[in-house]
Enzyme design. Structure first.
Site, PDB file in Angstrom:
ATOM      1  N   ASP A 145     -42.006 -63.591  18.257  1.00 53.25           N
ATOM      2  CA  ASP A 145     -43.076 -62.605  18.124  1.00 53.25           C
ATOM      3  C   ASP A 145     -44.449 -63.151  18.512  1.00 53.25           C
ATOM      4  O   ASP A 145     -45.478 -62.589  18.136  1.00 53.25           O
ATOM      5  CB  ASP A 145     -43.112 -62.031  16.702  1.00 53.25           C
ATOM      6  CG  ASP A 145     -43.441 -63.077  15.639  1.00 53.25           C
ATOM      7  OD1 ASP A 145     -43.837 -62.692  14.519  1.00 53.25           O
ATOM      8  OD2 ASP A 145     -43.304 -64.280  15.926  1.00 53.25           O
ATOM      9  N   ASP A 239     -31.049 -71.346  16.583  1.00 54.88           N
ATOM     10  CA  ASP A 239     -30.874 -71.334  18.038  1.00 54.88           C
ATOM     11  C   ASP A 239     -29.951 -72.467  18.505  1.00 54.88           C
ATOM     12  O   ASP A 239     -29.153 -72.294  19.420  1.00 54.88           O
ATOM     13  CB  ASP A 239     -32.219 -71.378  18.765  1.00 54.88           C
ATOM     14  CG  ASP A 239     -33.173 -72.430  18.232  1.00 54.88           C
ATOM     15  OD1 ASP A 239     -34.295 -72.525  18.760  1.00 54.88           O
ATOM     16  OD2 ASP A 239     -32.817 -73.155  17.279  1.00 54.88           O
TER      17      ASP A 239
END
Lengths: 325, 325
Positions: A145, A239
């Protein structure tokens, strides 16, 4: 008597003239060549081609997790909502208990694509890796973001993902190294092998700016609980775990690196001053720690190296492929 | 009597001492740490790692056609003979009736790889596309006899070919365009679509510097005779024909473009002054002509566009993938 008749005639001819002028004027206007607003190449304000509608198979869904940066989020959304091939935006709302900006969003509509705010109950890093029922496309574009990636980068990278649909196609390459002791460590370009002399390599593509197939969300959910615990304990490494999932599944390098032309980090622009998890002191050491823990859980190191770097031929200019001679 | 005995003793102890010194010296020498000549990273004259032996599956064969540029050919061969993963060199000798430089080559041996000179009976452009019995590897590296491609470029490109074995992986991209009339025309980057605004694309990778699978030589031989006649008539377009073969077979873009780091054209260095066919006035127009003839023979245009450009991650330096921010 003669004067009255004259007035009558003048009025009659006046009205007739006006009518005639009107008819002539209207005819001429109707006969003018039509202005085609969709004509490509004409330099006029309203001549930019209208975006095409794309099928579901030719579209992707943005999944963007957000925490403590709503002002930045909204700025980014004005850009992302207009990217071609975008089907929908899913915002994973980690601002627990805080109202989603639904009213603001709707009041500033209409918008090119629908948006969904998924309000979370606990602020967890791995919230973004849920299999959201609103997700209709096969392709997921996961974004941090605070990152702005240009539309050409995204559209090109999406076209590359369609050719490598079982890999993570994205803009941020990272690597692990294997020390002689067998211990793994995490790094980037500064960790390239000084004795190699043959360029660098990467073994992960981070999901903060990458395309991957929706099934990997399902696979992530099905991982052993120790993996989820590791990610919850560190609030990190989701991730890295995704790269393990992909590498294990494909038995190939988990990622394909596409060199971004215009990708910008806006973390300094958040009014909250919150600049993200990666600034924590222990962040990088955690990632090395995660590599070893995950290899332990998996019983092996599934990550593989690649040195392929993909760029868009002739973009932004054909200087990008011209040889020296 | 006492003096003679003394001489004897001195001689005895002298010999004993020499023997002892010899034994001690030999032992110490044997105990010294061995100098490993293959040790990587030590900056000494003889410390460059010895090249590895590669299996047939991990090797390629150079096929290089030559005409009227033997001096240049021999200079290039000193470079190419030493490229890693090279199995053999096949020279297609288009110097009809002229002696091959076998004696010279052998007199300057030994050489890293074997070489074969295939003497031709007629000087034809398509001679290089025969299926030579000496060809043992699956991978062919086809090179023009005036082009020097660096070893890193070749080794990287070979690694890419192994991931795209049914395509032509090389360093020279070209395109065709389709005019509104349906007529095709041949070009390069200068022919990119000015109204596109989205970079360039290519539909062919030329075989003057490229890897492809040996089966395409067989497929080329089996083409209709009209194709062979076209190539013989123009002494051109064999590479365009090969791209048609690959595109038709794979139903995908025929080529994958790898951006060369160091590729040089040495045509001006030939003592004969012969600078190659592409300098002929009609050369480019012939290639447009060939596109249309081939599309006619095939009954369709099988060539497809791609805009993928592949580079080696972090080579020559990691500046090649660093973002602006």
């Amino acid at each position: 008597m003669r004067i009255c008749k004259l007035h009558g005639k003048i009025r009659f001819y006046f009205i007739l003239t006006v009518l005639l002028l009107f008819i002539v004027g209207a005819s001429l206007t109707a006969l003018l060549p039509k202005v085609d607003h969709d004509e490509v190449g004409v330099l006029r304000r309203d001549s930019w081609p209208r975006q095409q509608q794309h099928s579901l198979a030719d579209s992707f869904t943005i999944i963007m997790q957000t925490y403590n940066r709503t002002d930045l989020l909204l700025k980014l959304l004005n850009h992302y909502q207009a990217v071609p091939h975008l089907h929908k935006v899913i915002i994973v709302w980690n601002n627990i208990g805080e109202k989603i900006p639904r009213e603001l969003w709707d009041s500033l509509g209409p918008h090119p694509v629908p948006i969904v705010f998924k309000e979370q109950t606990v602020n967890r890093m791995r919230n973004r890796l849920q299999f959201f029922p609103e997700l209709e496309t096969e392709a997921v574009l996961m974004l941090d973001d605070d990152t702005l990636v240009s539309a050409p980068d995204l559209v090109f990278s999406f076209s590359i993902w369609k050719q490598f649909p079982d890999q993570i196609v994205g803009f941020v390459p990272r690597k692990h190294i294997s020390a002689p002791s067998g211990i793994y460590s995490y790094g980037s370009f500064e960790l390239q092998n000084p004795e190699g002399g043959n360029g660098d390599k990467y073994s992960m593509v981070l999901i903060g700016a990458a395309f991957f197939h929706r099934t990997y969300l399902e696979k992530f959910q099905k991982l052993p609980s120790e993996v989820h615990s590791l990610i919850d304990e560190t609030q990190n490494c989701d991730d890295i775990a995704m790269n393990f999932v992909v590498a294990k599944h494909t038995r190939r390098p988990s990622g394909v690196f596409v060199k971004p032309v215009d990708m910008r980090n806006h973390e300094r622009d958040a009014s909250s001053g919150y600049t993200g998890m990666w600034h924590r002191a222990e962040h990088l050491l955690q990632r090395s720690y995660c590599l070893n823990k995950l290899a332990d859980i998996y019983g092996s190191m599934p990550l593989q190296y690649s040195n392929i770097m993909i760029s868009q031929f002739g973009f932004p200019s054909y200087a990008n492929h011209m040889s020296k001679n």
